[in-house]
Design a protein around this motif. Structure first.
Motif, mmCIF file in Angstrom:
data_model
loop_
_atom_site.group_PDB
_atom_site.id
_atom_site.type_symbol
_atom_site.label_atom_id
_atom_site.label_comp_id
_atom_site.label_asym_id
_atom_site.label_seq_id
_atom_site.Cartn_x
_atom_site.Cartn_y
_atom_site.Cartn_z
ATOM 1 N N UNK A 1 -30.102 -31.250 49.649
ATOM 2 C CA UNK A 1 -29.666 -29.876 48.944
ATOM 3 C C UNK A 1 -30.550 -29.854 47.577
ATOM 4 N N UNK B 1 -30.417 -30.679 44.804
ATOM 5 C CA UNK B 1 -29.664 -31.251 43.691
ATOM 6 C C UNK B 1 -30.182 -30.937 42.564
ATOM 7 N N UNK B 2 -30.722 -29.870 42.230
ATOM 8 C CA UNK B 2 -31.337 -29.281 40.837
ATOM 9 C C UNK B 2 -29.973 -28.962 39.991
ATOM 10 N N UNK B 3 -30.306 -29.141 38.837
ATOM 11 C CA UNK B 3 -29.353 -28.979 37.844
ATOM 12 C C UNK B 3 -29.240 -27.355 37.635
ATOM 13 N N UNK B 4 -28.230 -26.629 38.073
ATOM 14 C CA UNK B 4 -28.237 -25.283 37.792
ATOM 15 C C UNK B 4 -28.427 -24.714 36.424
ATOM 16 N N UNK B 5 -27.956 -25.350 35.668
ATOM 17 C CA UNK B 5 -28.040 -24.906 33.996
ATOM 18 C C UNK B 5 -29.059 -25.101 33.302
ATOM 19 N N UNK B 6 -30.157 -25.834 34.217
ATOM 20 C CA UNK B 6 -31.273 -26.330 33.350
ATOM 21 C C UNK B 6 -32.501 -25.475 33.938
ATOM 22 N N UNK C 1 -35.250 -29.797 34.482
ATOM 23 C CA UNK C 1 -34.720 -30.384 35.595
ATOM 24 C C UNK C 1 -35.821 -31.412 36.082
ATOM 25 N N UNK D 1 -35.779 -34.417 33.104
ATOM 26 C CA UNK D 1 -34.294 -34.768 32.776
ATOM 27 C C UNK D 1 -34.418 -36.285 32.586
ATOM 28 N N UNK E 1 -39.475 -33.624 40.121
ATOM 29 C CA UNK E 1 -38.549 -34.362 39.438
ATOM 30 C C UNK E 1 -38.876 -35.959 39.926
#
Ligand SMILES: Nc1ncnc2c1ncn2[C@@H]1O[C@H](COP(=O)(O)OP(=O)(O)O)[C@@H](O)[C@H]1O
Ligand SMILES: [Mg+2]
Lengths: 371, 295, 284
Positions: free
Chosen positions: A83, A85-90, A95, A98, A146
Motif C-alpha cells: 500500500x 504506506x506513505x504518510x499522507x500529511x507529509x 516521507x 522521516x 524511503x
C-alpha cells in the motif's frame, strides 16, 4: 556462513500454523523472490525478517548476528509496502526523510541522502508534493526512496507492484532490476505473481500453506520442479496433469495407462516398482495437435479430447480441451488453421513428461532418468 | 518481559483511565452505596436499607414528575423526530446552495448553548410584551401567561425542545438519507411510485437503523431533561418545578432532594431509579428492534 | 396526502409547497435569534416590544449596552471563566482521549477489549446517576469553586474516546509499521504520524466539546457557587431571573453575548460540526 540465514522459523496465529519450519540461506547481493498463492505466509515471513513480528521458534540472522531480539529499525532492513504506506500529511521529501529525522540525523546529511535517492529514482521535481498529488508509480518510487535513504543491508518488498496497472508494472519491474544492479544490495521481493517472480529473481522461493516447496533459479524450477505444486504454480498457462496408472515398471522404464490414451505408454523413468496411481505432467507448449490423418510419432504420448474453446492471442493460440474423464487440458499451438469444436488427437514427446506420485512428490526415477 | 513489552500501551491509556476510574466508576459505586444510607454529607452516613427508594416511590413529587415525564416523552419524542424527518426530507429535496442555506438555518438552534434556548423562549412566552402575546394582541386576543398556566406549561417546554433539538436529529437523518442509493429511487420511479410512496416504501425502511438511533437517543435524553424546564420556570434548588409542579421532572426532583433538602442518600437512590428506568427503556427499544427485524 | 396529490397533478404545486414550508421552517428556526439581535440593536427608548419591527435600528446603541455590561457587571469575568473552562476541557479531552484512542484503535494488549468495553458502557449511563456522587467527590477533594473542580471531572470523555477510536481504526496498519521501521518510537508514532492523520477528527471533537462545555449549565451551577466562579450560563441565568432589575435590552444583550462564541464557531466550522454529528449518529 550465508549473509542472511533463516533457520527453522515457525509461526502460528492461534491454532493456525502460518509458517512451518522455514530454513533458507540468502547470499549478499542476491535478488530473491518469495512466491506463492495469497495467504501462504509470504508477508509473514518478510515480517519475521524485518522484525515486525517475531517467530514462535527458529532464528533469523544477518551477517552472523541473530536478529530475533533486535528492534525492527535497527536490523538494517528496509521495507516497501504494497500500500506504499506513505504518510499522507507529509511531502515526499518529509516521507523519505522521516526515518532519518527520527534518528536525529544532521540536516545537511539528510538533504544529501534524500537528494541522492531522489536522483536515482527521478523524484527530484516531486519532492515537495504530498502523496495525494502523486501517481501510483510516483508513490511507489517515493516508498522505495524511503527505503534507500536508510542505506539498509537488505531491501524487503511486499508485493510492491500489485497496485499498479499492467503497463506500469512491467516498467517498474525493469526499474527495480536496474536499481538492484546499481545499489548492489540484497533484495527480497514478495509476490503472488509467478511471472513477476520468473522475470526478476536470481533465485525464487516457492511457498505454499506455510511450507517451503522449492528454492532455485527460475528456469530450474520451471524445468525441474520438485513437486506437483511447483510444477503447477510456475509457468503460464499452467502445466497439464493426466491421471495415470502404472502397469509395469523396471529399472529403466515405466509402462502406464493414462486418461484419454489409447494404449500403454512407456516413459524412460526407472525404478518405480510399487507405484500404482501417478500423474503425468506436460506443459502446454510441449503438446501438439495432430493434423487429420497424421499418426503420432512412435513411443510418444498420445491422447484424444474434445475442444471446448480456443484462445487466439495472435502470437500463440491456446486450445482448451476436455478429456473423456473430465480432465481439462491446454495446448499451446502456433497460428494455424482454425480449429472447430471437434475431437482432436494430441501428442507430446515422452522426454517432456514429468511424473508425480499421489502425494504430489516428483518421481524422478532411481537412476536419475527423469531428467 | 511480557509486561515490559506492553508497558507503553498501559502508560498511554493511564491518564484517561485514571480520570475515568476516579470521576466515573468511583462515583457510580459510591452513589450506589449512598443510596442505601441516610446521609447529608455532614453527619456520618446511616444505613437505612431500601428506605430511600421506598420513600421516593411513595412521594407525591415522584408521581408528579413521572406523570410529567410520561406526558412530555409521549409528545416530544415522536413530534421532534417527525419534525426532524420532515426537515431532513425537505433539505434533501434541495440541491447546492439552497440545501446548504436551509440546513444551516435549521441547525442554528442546536448551536446555541442549551441554557440560552430556554432563556430566549422565556422572553417569547412572557406575558404582555412577549413576542407570542404581542402576536396574539394583533389578532385582538388577551395576553396569556404561558409559563404560569399549568395547562400550557408542558406544551411550552415541548415547543422549545423541538425547536432546539430538531436540527440535531435532522443532521443525522440527512446523513442516513444520503446513504440510500439513488438507484432505489430510480427503480421505484420506473415502477411508477409517487414521491409519497417512495418515502413510505423506500426512505423510511432504509432509514431504519438511523431512526432507531435517533429514537433511542431521543428517549434517553428526554428522560434526563433538566435545564430547559429548570430555566423556563426560573427554578432554584429550593423552589423548582414551576406553578403546581407542572414542569417538575425527575432530574429536577433529584437535584432538589440533594442540594435543596440536603438528602444525598435519597438523591443517589433517585439517580439509580432513573438509570433503571432508562436502561429498561433502552432494552425495550432493542427488544422491539430485534422483534421487528425477525418479522 | 397533500404531497401525493400535488406531485400527481402538477410538479409546480409541489415546488411551491416545498419552498413555502422550507422558508417558514427557516423563519421559525432563525427568528428567535434574529429577534434577540433586533432588541439589542434598537434605538434607545424605542423598545421592540412596543414598536415592533423586523430589523435593527441602531448599531451604536447595541455596542453601548455591550460596553455597559462589560464595564458594570461581572459578565466579562464570567466570560473569562467560561473560556478557561472550555479551553482547558478541550485540551484535556483531546490529549487524554487521543492518547487512549491511539492504543485502543491501533494496538493489542492484554485487557484491551474489556477495558474499552467498560468505557463504552459509560456512554449509556445517564449523567443523572453520576452527577451527585461526582459533586460530592469534588467537594471532598476541596475543589468546589475552583477551575480544576470545573474541568477535571469532565476530562475522561467516553464520547470523545469513541469518536477518536472510530476514526483511528481507519488508519492502515501498514502506516504504523512503516513508522516503526523508520525507527519512530511509540510516542513518536503517536505524535508525528497518528495525530496529524486525525487532525479532522480532533478539530471536530474540539468544536463539539466546546459547544457542550459552553452550554453546560448543570455542572457549573453545582461546582461554581461563588460569584468569582460564575460561568456565562449562570450569569445569563441571573440576568434573566425574575429578581433581576435589568432592562430588556441589557438582558437580551447578555443573552446574545453568550451566543456569540458558538455562533462564530458555527459560521467558521459548519461543515465540521455537521459531519461530526452525522458521524456519531450513523456509525454509533
Ligand atoms: N496477525 C494475524 N493474525 C492472524 N492470522 C494472520 C495474521 N497475519 C496473517 N495471518 C494469516 O496468516 C496467513 C498468511 O498470511 P500472509 O503472510 O499475509 O500471506 P501472504 O502470503 O498472502 O502474504 C493468512 O492465512 C492470514 O490470514
Ligand atoms: Mg501478503
Amino acid at each position: 556462513m550465508a549473509f542472511l540465514e533463516i533457520s527453522s522459523v515457525s509461526k502460528s496465529f492461534g491454532a493456525v500454523k502460518v509458517l512451518d519450519d522455514i530454513t533458507l540461506e540468502i547470499e549478499r547481493g542476491e535478488f530473491v523472490v518469495f512466491v506463492g498463492p495469497s495467504g501462504c505466509g509470504k508477508s509473514t515471513l518478510l515480517r519475521m525478517i524485518t522484525g515486525l513480528d517475531s517467530p514462535n521458534s527458529g532464528t533469523v540472522s544477518i551477517e552472523g548476528k541473530v536478529m530475533n531480539d533486535i528492534e525492527p529499525a535497527k536490523r538494517g532492513t528496509a521495507m516497501v509496502f504494497q500500500s506504499y504506506a506513505l504518510y499522507p500529511h507529509m511531502s515526499a521529501y518529509d516521507n523519505v526523510s522521516f526515518g532519518l529525522r527520527m534518528a536525529h540525523t544532521a540536516k545537511t546529511l539528510i538533504r544529501q541522502r534524500v537528494d541522492a535517492a531522489a536522483a536515482i529514482l527521478r523524484l527530484d521535481k516531486l519532492l515537495h508534493r504530498r502523496p495525494r498529488e502523486l501517481s501510483g508509480g510516483q508513490k511507489q518510487r517515493v516508498a522505495i526512496g524511503r527505503a534507500i535513504v536508510r542505506e539498509p543491508r537488505v531491501f524487503l518488498f511486499d508485493e510492491p507492484l500489485s497496485n499498479l496497472d499492467a503497463e506500469l508494472r512491467v516498467q517498474m519491474r525493469a526499474e527495480l532490476i536496474e536499481l538492484h544492479r546499481r545499489l548492489d544490495v540484497t533484495m527480497i521481493y514478495v509476490t503472488h505473481d509467478q511471472i513477476e517472480a520468473m522475470t526478476m529473481a536470481d533465485r525464487m522461493v516457492v511457498l505454499n500453506a506455510g511450507r517451503m516447496q522449492q528454492v532455485g533459479r527460475p528456469l530450474d524450477l520451471y524445468d525441474d520442479p520438485d513437486n506437483r505444486f511447483v510444477a503447477g504454480f510456475v509457468g503460464s498457462p499452467r502445466m497439464n496433469f493426466l491421471a495415470g496408472e502404472v502397469v509395469g515398471a523396471d529399472a529403466t522404464s515405466t509402462r502406464l495407462l493414462h486418461a484419454g490414451g489409447t494404449g500403454p505408454l512407456t516413459l524412460p523413468i526407472g525404478g518405480l516398482q510399487g507405484q500404482l496411481k501417478v500423474e503425468i505432467g506436460v506443459r502446454p507448449d510441449h503438446l501438439r495437435i495432430l493434423a487429420d490423418g497424421e499418426d503420432p510419432p512412435p513411443a510418444a504420448i498420445a491422447f484424444t479430447g474434445r475442444v471446448t474453446f480456443v484462445e487466439e492471442l495472435g502470437n500463440v493460440t491456446y486450445v482448451h480441451i476436455v478429456l473423456d474423464d473430465g480432465t481439462p487440458i491446454v495446448v499451446g499451438a502456433g497460428r494455424g488453421p482454425r480449429i472447430g469444436t471437434d475431437d482432436v488427437r494430441i501428442t507430446a514427446p515422452v522426454g517432456h513428461a514429468l511424473l508425480f506420485a499421489q502425494d504430489g512428490c516428483r518421481l524422478r526415477g532411481r537412476n536419475g532418468t527423469g531428467k | 518481559m511480557h509486561l515490559r513489552r506492553h508497558l507503553p500501551h498501559y502508560l498511554m491509556i493511564a491518564p484517561f483511565m485514571l480520570l475515568f476510574a476516579i470521576f466515573f466508576l468511583f462515583p457510580i459505586l459510591s452513589g450506589f452505596y449512598y443510596s442505601f444510607n441516610d446521609w447529608n454529607a455532614v453527619q456520618p452516613a446511616k444505613f437505612v436499607g431500601l428506605a430511600n427508594y421506598q420513600k421516593i416511590i411513595a412521594s407525591r413529587d415522584f408521581a408528579r414528575s413521572m406523570w410529567n415525564l410520561g406526558t412530555y416523552i409521549v409528545i416530544t419524542v415522536p413530534l421532534g423526530i417527525l419534525v426532524a424527518l420532515g426537515l431532513a426530507l425537505l433539505v434533501d429535496n434541495f440541491t447546492g446552495r439552497w440545501a446548504h442555506v436551509f440546513r444551516g438555518a435549521y441547525f442554528l438552534p442546536v448551536v446555541l448553548p442549551s441554557f440560552l434556548a430556554a432563556t430566549i423562549w422565556r422572553w417569547i412566552y412572557a406575558p404582555n410584551f412577549g413576542l407570542l402575546n404581542m402576536m396574539l394582541g394583533w389578532f385582538g386576543m388577551p395576553s396569556v401567561n404561558f409559563l404560569n398556566n399549568t395547562g400550557s406549561m408542558i406544551y411550552c417546554l415541548i415547543a422549545v425542545d423541538v425547536w432546539a433539538s430538531a436540527g440535531f436529529n435532522m443532521i443525522i437523518l440527512l446523513a442516513g438519507l444520503k446513504n440510500i442509493p439513488t438507484e432505489l429511487y430510480e427503480a421505484a420511479r420506473l415502477d411508477g411510485a409517487s414521491k409519497w410512496q417512495q418515502i413510505i416504501h423506500i426512505t423510511i425502511p432504509m432509514l431504519g437503523p438511523v431512526l432507531f438511533f435517533v429514537v433511542t437517543y431521543g428517549l434517553i435524553s428526554a428522560m434526563q431533561v433538566f435545564d430547559k424546564p429548570w430555566l423556563l420556570t426560573g427554578s432554584s434548588f429550593t423552589t423548582y418545578g414551576g406553578r403546581g409542579n407542572a414542569l417538575l421532572f425527575p432530574v429536577m426532583d433529584m437535584m432538589g432532594r440533594g442540594f435543596g433538602a440536603v438528602k444525598f442518600g435519597e438523591a443517589a437512590a433517585y439517580g439509580f431509579l432513573l438509570t433503571l428506568a432508562i436502561v429498561m427503556v433502552t432494552a425495550l427499544m432493542f427488544v422491539l428492534r430485534s422483534w421487528s427485524d425477525r418479522r | 396526502m397533500t404531497a401525493k396529490r400535488a406531485s400527481a397533478t402538477s410538479p409546480t404545486i409541489w415546488t411551491v409547497l416545498k419552498w413555502t414550508v422550507a422558508i417558514l421552517a427557516a423563519v421559525i428556526a432563525v427568528f428567535p435569534v434574529w429577534w434577540m439581535i433586533n432588541v439589542v440593536f434598537s434605538e434607545p427608548g424605542q423598545p421592540v416590544s412596543i414598536n415592533p419591527r423586523l430589523w435593527p435600528t441602531s448599531l451604536t446603541a447595541g455596542l453601548q449596552t455591550v460596553h455597559v455590561i462589560f464595564a458594570e457587571t461581572a459578565y466579562l469575568h464570567a466570560y473569562m471563566v467560561s473560556v478557561c473552562y472550555s479551553v482547558l476541557t478541550i485540551a484535556g479531552v483531546l490529549l487524554f482521549g487521543s492518547a487512549a484512542a491511539f492504543e485502543f484503535a491501533l494496538f493489542d494488549f492484554p485487557g484491551r477489549r474489556i477495558i474499552f468495553g467498560i468505557v463504552m458502557l459509560a456512554l449509556m449511563v445517564p449523567t443523572a446517576v453520576t452527577i451527585i456522587p461526582t459533586y460530592l467527590l469534588t467537594a471532598d477533594l476541596g475543589w468546589l469553586n475552583s477551575m480544576q473542580g470545573l474541568v477535571v471531572p469532565g476530562l475522561a470523555s467516553a464520547f470523545g474516546l469513541f469518536m477518536l477510536v472510530q476514526f483511528m481504526r481507519a488508519i492502515p496498519a501498514d502506516m504504523i509499521e512503516a513508522a516503526r521501521l523508520d525507527g519512530a518510537s511509540h510516542l513518536q508514532i503517536y505524535w508525528h504520524v497518528v495525530l496529524p492523520l486525525c487532525r479532522n477528527a480532533m478539530v471536530t471533537l474540539a468544536i463539539l466539546t466546546f459547544m457542550q462545555t459552553w452550554g453546560n449549565y448543570m455542572w457549573p451551577l453545582l461546582v461554581g457557587t461563588s460569584p468569582d466562579m460564575y460561568t456565562v450560563g449562570q450569569i445569563v441565568g441571573m440576568f434573566n431571573s425574575p429578581l433581576s432589575h435589568q432592562t430588556v435590552e441589557v438582558v437580551m444583550t447578555a443573552n446574545l453575548l453568550a451566543a456569540v462564541p458558538p455562533l462564530i464557531f458555527y459560521l467558521l466550522f459548519q461543515r465540521k460540526i455537521v459531519e461530526g454529528i452525522a458521524m456519531s449518529g450513523t456509525k454509533g
